[in-house]
Each structure stands twice: as structure tokens, then as C-alpha cells.
Design a protein around this motif. Structure first.
Motif, PDB file in Angstrom:
ATOM      1  N   LYS B   2      40.527  47.272  40.716  1.00 56.52           N
ATOM      2  CA  LYS B   2      39.308  46.826  41.397  1.00 56.52           C
ATOM      3  C   LYS B   2      38.907  45.463  40.850  1.00 56.52           C
ATOM      4  O   LYS B   2      38.904  45.242  39.646  1.00 56.52           O
ATOM      5  CB  LYS B   2      38.186  47.838  41.151  1.00 56.52           C
ATOM      6  CG  LYS B   2      36.901  47.471  41.857  1.00 56.52           C
ATOM      7  CD  LYS B   2      35.809  48.469  41.495  1.00 56.52           C
ATOM      8  CE  LYS B   2      34.444  47.934  41.886  1.00 56.52           C
ATOM      9  NZ  LYS B   2      33.368  48.698  41.275  1.00 56.52           N
ATOM     10  N   GLU B   4      36.107  42.326  40.867  1.00 55.67           N
ATOM     11  CA  GLU B   4      34.732  42.010  41.210  1.00 55.67           C
ATOM     12  C   GLU B   4      34.347  40.629  40.711  1.00 55.67           C
ATOM     13  O   GLU B   4      34.650  40.253  39.578  1.00 55.67           O
ATOM     14  CB  GLU B   4      33.802  43.069  40.578  1.00 55.67           C
ATOM     15  CG  GLU B   4      32.386  42.957  41.083  1.00 55.67           C
ATOM     16  CD  GLU B   4      31.500  44.082  40.535  1.00 55.67           C
ATOM     17  OE1 GLU B   4      32.044  45.031  39.941  1.00 55.67           O
ATOM     18  OE2 GLU B   4      30.280  43.970  40.702  1.00 55.67           O
ATOM     19  N   ARG B   6      31.021  38.241  40.108  1.00 61.98           N
ATOM     20  CA  ARG B   6      29.559  38.340  40.039  1.00 61.98           C
ATOM     21  C   ARG B   6      28.944  36.968  39.810  1.00 61.98           C
ATOM     22  O   ARG B   6      29.187  36.342  38.781  1.00 61.98           O
ATOM     23  CB  ARG B   6      29.146  39.245  38.881  1.00 61.98           C
ATOM     24  CG  ARG B   6      29.029  40.684  39.296  1.00 61.98           C
ATOM     25  CD  ARG B   6      28.379  41.497  38.199  1.00 61.98           C
ATOM     26  NE  ARG B   6      28.829  42.877  38.270  1.00 61.98           N
ATOM     27  CZ  ARG B   6      28.855  43.704  37.241  1.00 61.98           C
ATOM     28  NH1 ARG B   6      28.464  43.283  36.048  1.00 61.98           N
ATOM     29  NH2 ARG B   6      29.262  44.927  37.388  1.00 61.98           N
ATOM     30  N   ASP B  22      28.943  36.697  45.074  1.00 61.01           N
ATOM     31  CA  ASP B  22      29.343  38.050  44.672  1.00 61.01           C
ATOM     32  C   ASP B  22      30.406  38.543  45.645  1.00 61.01           C
ATOM     33  O   ASP B  22      30.286  38.337  46.849  1.00 61.01           O
ATOM     34  CB  ASP B  22      28.150  39.017  44.749  1.00 61.01           C
ATOM     35  CG  ASP B  22      27.060  38.631  43.766  1.00 61.01           C
ATOM     36  OD1 ASP B  22      27.391  38.193  42.656  1.00 61.01           O
ATOM     37  OD2 ASP B  22      25.874  38.759  44.132  1.00 61.01           O
ATOM     38  N   VAL B  24      33.352  41.983  45.997  1.00 62.69           N
ATOM     39  CA  VAL B  24      34.057  43.133  45.427  1.00 62.69           C
ATOM     40  C   VAL B  24      35.274  43.433  46.283  1.00 62.69           C
ATOM     41  O   VAL B  24      35.161  43.559  47.500  1.00 62.69           O
ATOM     42  CB  VAL B  24      33.146  44.382  45.386  1.00 62.69           C
ATOM     43  CG1 VAL B  24      33.908  45.549  44.761  1.00 62.69           C
ATOM     44  CG2 VAL B  24      31.879  44.093  44.616  1.00 62.69           C
ATOM     45  N   ASP B  63      35.981  46.863  36.198  1.00 59.39           N
ATOM     46  CA  ASP B  63      34.674  46.888  35.534  1.00 59.39           C
ATOM     47  C   ASP B  63      34.668  46.301  34.127  1.00 59.39           C
ATOM     48  O   ASP B  63      33.722  46.506  33.378  1.00 59.39           O
ATOM     49  CB  ASP B  63      34.098  48.314  35.520  1.00 59.39           C
ATOM     50  CG  ASP B  63      33.910  48.835  36.935  1.00 59.39           C
ATOM     51  OD1 ASP B  63      33.497  48.022  37.804  1.00 59.39           O
ATOM     52  OD2 ASP B  63      34.198  50.025  37.176  1.00 59.39           O
TER      53      ASP B  63
END
Lengths: 435, 526
Positions: B2, B4, B6, B22, B24, B63
Motif C-alpha cells: 500500500k 500513501e 501525505r 494526498d 492513496v 503505513d
């Protein structure tokens, strides 16, 4: 249209090639005429010959067996060669060789014409003997610094930095070799020559790679710097104390057991000093390494398409630094060959344009080590021819000024005529700047 | 994996290319990044790939916050990128390009060519991406080159693959194949970030769409949204996607191109006996994938490139051997495809750029000197008329945005009466708003009675503008079709296939012959 170029994943891939553009008629005929002119010249040389025979000495005396002298009837040789060249010229003008064939034919034509020319040169008066083996040995000795200089160019330009400063790097090496060779012994001299050349290379690298200075201008400036600096040291230190500062021991030839006893190639190739052997090793190593090692692949990638190299995580600037500095060291070795390998002392501007001829050899040799070797040998031969013609008395005296022009004429013709358009590395001379 | 992003912010001087973005990307999804040229999509991806360092924000993988000092770090983290301009060394083989940077060696830095070749074959077989390991890149069609780029990323175990405008250089058929490849990759668990400004492709393949405008995320859209919805989201206002034009009334033949043949410096035949004519009041489109001879052909018409055969006439006058100056005087206008390189001089002001071809005419000169007052007045008028957004007419041309540069070039060329207008890639790198304007002006020029040659690789543009379409493939016009021909037929022609249902009279006789005089097609099964 069965030859559609669309390919679906999983399909076989169809490659379309387009054949080379046929040479333009003007160029084809022009080259044919040039060859024919050489043919006519050969006929003229045959007509002009004085002595009946020309004698070529091919042995040194230390070989396993004595190679007999080559004796050629001058007129007949020149006539036969003239007729062959006329025929080849006519074929070129009418049909035309393919580019690859022309390159091979060109080598043959040059060699044949030279044979006719040397035969004629040896036929003055009652005829003289040309020490052909000696001529070839001298050719190699004259070519050695050119080869090393051109190898320096290969390393720099293959990684994308133009090196016009070969001359200055060689000069620094020649100076360091002579001075430190006297002070620290000749091996110390070679080592310091490598370091001096590398330092010059480092200067080129820093200004070209880091400060993005125009590389051609930079090269010219570095040459001036090197000439001034070594000249000053020569005047201030070396010349007043010639005995303690400028009398290095010269490297003597080392005979390789057995091999040096082979006829022809023995004395020519295997009876040389250590710098020449080092040169052989460098030529082979760089030629092989460029195409078969990780270093070579990355060097070429950085010189062709630096951004592509960067996007796969290669440090473009580091590869360039390493190659430019290594190149400088090799040019320095070329300089050391002059002071430690042949002359035995340093004088101001001793490299006398060899670095620039090396640059020409690099381009003539299409940026490949083996091409550069061939080109350097050609230029070395042109130098040697100059000496030879002033020793034997040819039937017609050739003015010495014309002889002095020979190597440079050969350079211009070689680069302009024989090479035509060559493709330099894609990013040669372009600094790489990350956005 | 994953991925991401930010609050990613990237500034160039005072210009903010990415403003707290942003994003994802879930494992195994195709995530489209939609936006106009200059919206900041590529900048964002270059940040992600470690080529740019962000001024703010962070990147998270599964994450966990990561930071990339360079592409090597990004690759090690499982991110692969296929750049818009391929990052391949043209003189290297496929295998050499693929292994560059992570070479297979036998130790001591000695390359293991056999192992590299095996690796390429293995990966290409696993994902159905056929590439010939020993061919040189420069000999391969762009579609195959792109597959090499994908193989390059996969061999480095990319879990997220970024495709930056991958369809810009492809034929419609190749585009379909690429989408097939994307679906295969997705099925094997690889996520794909698909950067594009083409609405059709997004709707066809994406799972999720993020729209970026002026460096900011302006919204998410579902692939079920209509093209009009996506376009207005992308541009920020409702956009007219179709071009309005009246039926055309062709007049006399204005320009005739007769058996033109051009051989380039490398000795390749790039324009191979091309013939066509253009009538007054007609837009003739030269369609085709980039690099099929269109550039060389237009340069030859304007007089920038010598012909190796053939003849070009303008209003019955032979201009084959005329120089550029004379040809411009014969009322020919030219909008080159590379506006910054050929269209204007970046360091010259807007006003100077507007009179580049006419500075020496009586209108703008006083004896040997320039009439600066008139040049400025002319500039103010043109800037107004063509809506060129510039700070002043004295600003250097290079400070304008792509769309405004293009309008500047167009303003110069259209500021005198023309018999023939040649426009090459008029809307490449141009925002949607300016595109609308440029298209309207081209149609207006046609309606005014000029003949127009439009060179374009954009199928939509060709279909929208052209009255007649010649499709170029490998230096030939392999088919000439009327307006209203289906996109599929033109797409096939662009790929070099003449559809069987094409009426015989539309086929170029030379194209159906097996091999022309100098082009030798060798087909090697690999």
C-alpha cells in the motif's frame, strides 16, 4: 500488408531494418577518382625509378632464423600496383564498394601505395636498403604516446566529458616522469607521472562536471596552464640543475623469452620497454572492459544517456569523475613514455602537439580503443616516414617542409575523408544537471 | 503493497507545482492520475520516484514513513517508473538496458550476458511482455520499447508501477495492448499509477481516479463518470469537447506534393514517394504515430530540408528549390511542432517574436532600423486578438506557458493572409482551454479560404478537424480517407494495416506492393 508492425504482447516481435543509403554518386565517383589518382601516381613512380631493385631489411639478427631481405624490382612493382589501384578505382567509381568493404579496401590501397612509394624512395642513385623492421619499430615507438593519449580520450568521452586537455595531461606526466624519475628512480617517476596526469584530469573533472564550464574552452585553458607551469618549473629548477633534476634513467627494452625471438613480430612487439607492455595491457583491458564489464556498461550508459543511468540508480557524476581522472592518469603515462621511455630528459613543450593528434586518433578510431590504436599507428607511421625520407635519397628530393607537414596532412585527410560522419557518444560534452 | 502520499508539496522557486497532495494507492489497483499538462502529475511522480525532493509532506509504504534519496531507494522500496520519455540507451541492447544498474555478473564486475538474457526472457514470458533481448533499442518500435521499460521495472520487483503518459506515443492498437498488459499486471498483484490526460483511457482501465488541477487534488471520480464530467473537473469549467465546424466547400487545388522522397542524414528513407494535394477551404490531416515522416515532410514543404526526389507546388508555382524566405512570401504559414525550438526564440520578447518573419518588411522597418513603435503596437493588437496571456509584450517568449506560446506562434503566422497553413501538433502540451481556441482559429482560417495541412498524432484532433485524412506510416501515406471515417479504421492504418473493407481507390498503390525499392523489411522470428 502482411508486414504490419503491430505486435501484441506474446507475439513474435518483428524488426524492420532499413538498408543503408547508397552513397551519393558524387561521393562514390570522387573516391574512385582519388584511388585512380594514387594508381597513376604509382605508375609515375615506377617510370621515375632509378635503381632496378629496392631492398627491404626485415630482420634484426636475434631471431630464431634469419629473415632474408625483401628485394623488389621497383619499376615492375610500381607498375603492377598502379594497375591494381586503377582497376579498384574504376570499380569504385562505377559500382562502388559498400561502406564496410570500402574501409577494408582503403586499408589495402594505402598499404599497396606505400609499398610502391617506399620502393621508389629506395631506388635513388644506385639504390639503398630500407630497414623496414626499424621503420615499423619506430612507428610503434612514435605511436605509443598517441595510443595512451587516445585511450585517455576514450575513457573521458565514453563517459560524456570532452577531453581536449590530453596534451596538458601528457605534458604534466612527461614533466613529473623526468623530474621525479631523477629524484626517486624511474619507477617513482612513472608513479608520479600517473599522479600528475590524474591531477590534471581531476581539474578537468571538477570544472567540467561540477562547475559546468564549457569543456572545449576548459581543455584549451588547462593545456595553457600545464605548458606554463611545467615550463616555469623547467626554467626555474630543472635546467639550472640538469644533472640532479633532469637526467632520469631510461627504461631499456625487456625481451620476452621465446616470443621476442620470433621473426618480425618478435623484435617489433616483444622487445619493448615496460611502459609499452603496460600500454598493451591497457588497450586490451579497456577494449574488453568497455563492452564486457559492469564498469564499461555504466560508463557507456552515462556517456550516451545520463538520465537513463540516473533513473536506475547509477551515480552519473561519480562515474564521470572516476573515468576522467583515470583518463588523465593514462595520458600522464603517455607523457612519461616520452621522457622515461625514449628521450631521457624533459624540455619545454616536449609533447609538441601529440595530445591533439591523440584526440584526432580517438575520433578517427570512432571512440573505440582498437580503432584508436590503428589510427595512432597510422599517424606514427606518417611521422616515421618523414624521418625515413630525409635519410634515404629518393630519385626526386622532397622538400623538408613538405615532409614536416606529413603527419598533420595525414591527420586531416584521415579525419575528414576516410571517417566521414561518425557518431560520438550521445551525451559527449553535455554536463549532467539534476533538475 | 500500500502506497500513501501525505501532504506532498514541491516548489520550483516561487511556483508551487504540488500543493499538499494526498494520494492513496491500494494494493492491486489501477489508480489514474488525471490532469492537464502542467497540472503537476509528473512532478508528483518524480517526487515519489526519488528524482525530486519534496519541500513538505511524507511518503508511506504499508503505513511506514519512508524517504528516498534517489531512484535507487525508490526502486529498492518496490516502486518502478516508466517515464514519458523512455529512459533507455538507444545503442544498447534490450538486455543491456534492462540490467543496467543491477548487473548480473560473474564476479569481479564481469558481465554475465547469458544470465541477463535469461532473466529478461523469463520475466517477459511470465507477464506476456514479448521483448527481443538482443535487439538494439533504436531498432525497435516505441510500443516494444515501452514493454522493455515495463520489464525493466518488473525485474527490479516493482510492486507499484508508475506509468507517466504511457499512451502519448502509441497507436490506438498499441494502447489497447498496453491496457491488456496493465490488467495482467493488476491480476498478479502489482498496483499501477496511470498518469494521463486522456479521458477515454481513464474510463476504460482505471479502478479509481484522482483529478489534479494546478498542483492540487480537486477531487476523486469514479470510472463511470462521463467524459464531460471528467473534463470539467480537470479544467475547472465546462468544456466543449467537440469541434464545431460547417461543411467544407473545397475550392481550387492550392498545394500539390508530388512523389516527394526524403532520405535523412543516417541514410534512412523517411519520406517515401509521398503525393497528396490540398484544396482551398479544406483541412487535410496527416495523421500517424510520431516519427513516420510527418516532421520531415512538413520541413520539406517549408523549405527547411532538401528533397531527394519529387516536386512541391504552391498555387501552380514550383517551390521545390525555393528558400524559406521566398516560400513564406508565397503566403505559406507554418506552425512547427516544437514551438520552443523552431517556433519562437525564447530570449526574444513577445513583440519581437511576433515579427520574426516580417521584421524587414516596410511595415515594421524605417530604412535600416526597426520601427519599434509599430512592432509594439502590432504586438498589443495580436496579444489581444489571440488572447495570449503575458505580463507585457516585452516579456521574453520563454516565460509564457505552453498554451500561450502556441497562441503566440499562431498569432504571428495568421497575422498575414495565407494561401496555405501548415500546423504541426498544434495542441501538444497545450491546456484544454487553449486547445479549444486554437482549433477554432484553424477552422476559421479554413473558412476564410486557406488550405490547411494539419499534422497530428492525436486521433481525436484529426477526427474533429479534418476534411480529408492521409495516414502516414513508415514514410508513406498508406491510406487516404474522408472525414467521418471510423477511429478504428484510422487506428489500423496508423499501425500499418490497411483494413480489407477499405475501398480500393483509397489505398496508396505503393503501400500494397511487397517492399519498396529501398526499404527492406527483414522479419526475424525471435
Amino acid at each position: 500488408m502482411s508486414t504490419a508492425a503491430t505486435t501484441r504482447p506474446g507475439d513474435e516481435v518483428v524488426i524492420h531494418r532499413v538498408v543503408e543509403k547508397p552513397m551519393s554518386t558524387r561521393r562514390r565517383v570522387g573516391i574512385g577518382v582519388a584511388i585512380s589518382v594514387l594508381g597513376l601516381l604509382s605508375l609515375l613512380l615506377g617510370h621515375n625509378a632509378q635503381a632496378h631493385d629496392a631492398r627491404f631489411d626485415l630482420s634484426q639478427g636475434s631471431e630464431f632464423f634469419h629473415v632474408p631481405d625483401l628485394v623488389l624490382p621497383v619499376a615492375a612493382t610500381a607498375y603492377v600496383i598502379g594497375i591494381i589501384l586503377l582497376a579498384v578505382g574504376a570499380y569504385q567509381a562505377v559500382r562502388g564498394f559498400r561502406p564496410r568493404g570500402l574501409r577494408i579496401a582503403g586499408t589495402g590501397i594505402g598499404a599497396l601505395f606505400m609499398l610502391a612509394f617506399l620502393s621508389w624512395a629506395a631506388s635513388g642513385g644506385k639504390g639503398s636498403t630500407i630497414d623496414l623492421l626499424g621503420v615499423l619499430e619506430n612507428t610503434l615507438a612514435l605511436a605509443a604516446p598517441l595510443i595512451l593519449g587516445a585511450l585517455a580520450g576514450v575513457l573521458c568521452e565514453r563517459s560524456g566529458v570532452i577531453n581536449v586537455a590530453i596534451e596538458g595531461q601528457m605534458l604534466a606526466g612527461a614533466w613529473a616522469g623526468a623530474m621525479f624519475g631523477t629524484l626517486m628512480g624511474r619507477f617513482g617517476g612513472v608513479l608520479t607521472a600517473l599522479v600528475a596526469g590524474a591531477l590534471m584530469g581531476w581539474l578537468l573533472a571538477v570544472f567540467a562536471i561540477r562547475y559546468l564550464v564549457n569543456q572545449v574552452v576548459l581543455g584549451v585553458v588547462l593545456n595553457a596552464l600545464s605548458l606554463g607551469l611545467t615550463g616555469f618549473i623547467y626554467d626555474a629548477i630543472m635546467q639550472p640543475n640538469a644533472n640532479t633534476m633532469n637526467t632520469p634513467q631510461v627504461f631499456q627494452p625487456l625481451q620476452i623469452p621465446v616470443l621476442s625471438k620470433l621473426p618480425l613480430v618478435g623484435p617489433l612487439i616483444f622487445d619493448q620497454n615496460i611502459i609499452v607492455y603496460l600500454m598493451y595491457a591497457l588497450v586490451i583491458l579497456i577494449q574488453w572492459g568497455l563492452f564486457h564489464s559492469r564498469w564499461g556498461l555504466r560508463t557507456r550508459a552515462v556517456g550516451e544517456h545520463p538520465k537513463a543511468a540516473d533513473t536506475v540508480g547509477i551515480n552519473v557524476l561519480r562515474v564521470r569523475y572516476v573515468n576522467v581522472i583515470l583518463g588523465g592518469a593514462i595520458a600522464g603515462l603517455g607523457g612519461a613514455f616520452m621522457t622515461l621511455g625514449s628521450v631521457g630528459s624533459f624540455t619545454k613543450g616536449i609533447t609538441s602537439g601529440n595530445g591533439f593528434i591523440a584526440l584526432a586518433a580517438l575520433i578517427f578510431g570512432r571512440w573505440s580503443p582498437k580503432g584508436a590504436v590503428a589510427a595512432s599507428l597510422l599517424f606514427g607511421f606518417a611521422y616515421e616516414l618523414q624521418t625515413l625520407l630525409s635519410l634515404v635519397a629518393p630519385p626526386v628530393a622532397i622538400p623538408s617542409y613538405f615532409l614536416a607537414m606529413l603527419p598533420y596532412l595525414a591527420t586531416i585527410f584521415a579525419v575528414a575523408g576516410l571517417v566521414g560522419k561518425v557518431r560520438a557518444p550521445g551525451a559527449d560534452g553535455e554536463p549532467y544537471v539534476k533538475e | 503493497m500500500k502506497l500513501e502520499l501525505r501532504g506532498i508539496t514541491k516548489r520550483f522557486g516561487s511556483f508551487t507545482a504540488n500543493d499538499a497532495i494526498d494520494l492513496v494507492v491500494e494494493p492491486g489497483e489501477i489508480h489514474a492520475l488525471l490532469g492537464e499538462n502542467g497540472a503537476g502529475k509528473s512532478t508528483l511522480m518524480n517526487v515519489l520516484y526519488g528524482l525530486y525532493h519534496p519541500d513538505g509532506g511524507e511518503i508511506l509504504i504499508d503505513d511506514k514513513v519512508v524517504s528516498f534519496a534517489g531512484p535507487a531507494d525508490a526502486m529498492a522500496a518496490g516502486i518502478g517508473m516508466v517515464h514519458q520519455h523512455f529512459m533507455l540507451v538507444p545503442v544498447f541492447t534490450v538486455a543491456e538496458n534492462v540490467e543496467l544498474g543491477h548487473e548480473q555478473t560473474k564476479g569481479f564486475g564481469i558481465l554475465d550476458a547469458a544470465k541477463a538474457r535469461r532473466e529478461v526472457t523469463e520475466v517477459s514470458a511470465r507477464y506476456g511482455l514479448s521483448v527481443p533481448p538482443d535487439a538494439l533499442i533504436q531498432d525497435l518500435p516505441v510500443g516494444v520499447q515501452q514493454r522493455v521499460e515495463i520489464v525493466k521495472a518488473l525485474i527490479r520487483n516493482a510492486k507499484v508501477l508508475i506509468l507517466d503518459e504511457p499512451t502519448a506515443v502509441l497507436t490506438p492498437q498499441e494502447t489497447d495492448e498496453l491496457m491488456e498488459v496493465m490488467r495482467t499486471l493488476k491480476a498478479s498483484g502489482t498496483s499501477i499509477v496511470f498518469i494521463t490526460h486522456k479521458l477515454r483511457e481513464v474510463r476504460a482501465v482505471a479502478d479509481r481516479i484522482t483529478v489534479i488541477r494546478r498542483g492540487k487534488v480537486v477531487g476523486e471520480a469514479s470510472p463511470n463518470s462521463s467524459s464531460a464530467e471528467l473534463a470539467s473537473l480537470m479544467v475547472g469549467r465546462p468544456v466543449q469537447l467537440t469541434i464545431e465546424k460547417a461543411a467544407h466547400e473545397p475550392g481550387d487545388v492550392i498545394a500539390e506534393v508530388d512523389n516527394v522522397r526524403i532520405v535523412d542524414d543516417a541514410g534512412q528513407v523517411v519520406v517515401d514517394d509521398v503525393s497528396f494535394d490540398v484544396h482551398a477551404g479544406e483541412i487535410y490531416a496527416l495523421a500517424g504515430v510520431q516519427g513516420n515522416g510527418q516532421t520531415e515532410l512538413t520541413e520539406a514543404i517549408i523549405g527547411l530540408r532538401p528533397l531527394d526526389g519529387g516536386r512541391i507546388t504552391l498555387s501552380g508555382r514550383d517551390i521545390t528549390d525555393s528558400d524559406v524566405h521566398d516560400i513564406l512570401r508565397a503566403d505559406l504559414g507554418y506552425v512547427p511542432e516544437d514551438r520552443l525550438h523552431d517556433g519562437l526564440i525564447g530570449s526574444f520578447t513577445v513583440a519581437e517574436n511576433l515579427v520574426l518573419d516580417r521584421y524587414d518588411s516596410a511595415e515594421f522597418s524605417k530604412g535600416p532600423s526597426l520601427d519599434v513603435g509599430r512592432i509594439a503596437a502590432n504586438a498589443r493588437q495580436r496579444v489581444e486578438e489571440f488572447d495570449v496571456r503575458t505580463q507585457s509584450v516585452d516579456a521574453p517568449g520563454s516565460t509564457l506557458s505552453g498554451g500561450n506560446q502556441q497562441k503566440l506562434v499562431l498569432a504571428r503566422e495568421l497575422s498575414r493572409p495565407l494561401k496555405l497553413l501548415i500546423v504541426a501538433q498544434p495542441t501538444r502540451g497545450v491546456d484544454v482551454g487553449s486547445t479549444e481556441f486554437i482549433h477554432r482559429r484553424i477552422v476559421a482560417e479554413r473558412d476564410g479560404g486557406a488550405a490547411v495541412v494539419l499534422v497530428s498524432t492525436e486521433l481525436d484532433e484529426v477526427l474533429g478537424l479534418a476534411d480529408r485524412i492521409g495516414v502516414m506510416y513508415r514514410g508513406k501515406i498508406i491510406g487516404e480517407v474522408p472525414a467521418g471515417t471510423s477511429a478504428e479504421t484510422i487506428g489500423l492504418l496508423m499501425a500499418g494495416t490497411v483494413p480489407d473493407d477499405l475501398p480500393a481507390r483509397l489505398r496508396d498503390p505503393g503501400a500494397t506492393a511487397t517492399g519498396s525499392r529501398t526499404t527492406v523489411r527483414t522479419e526475424e522470428p525471435l
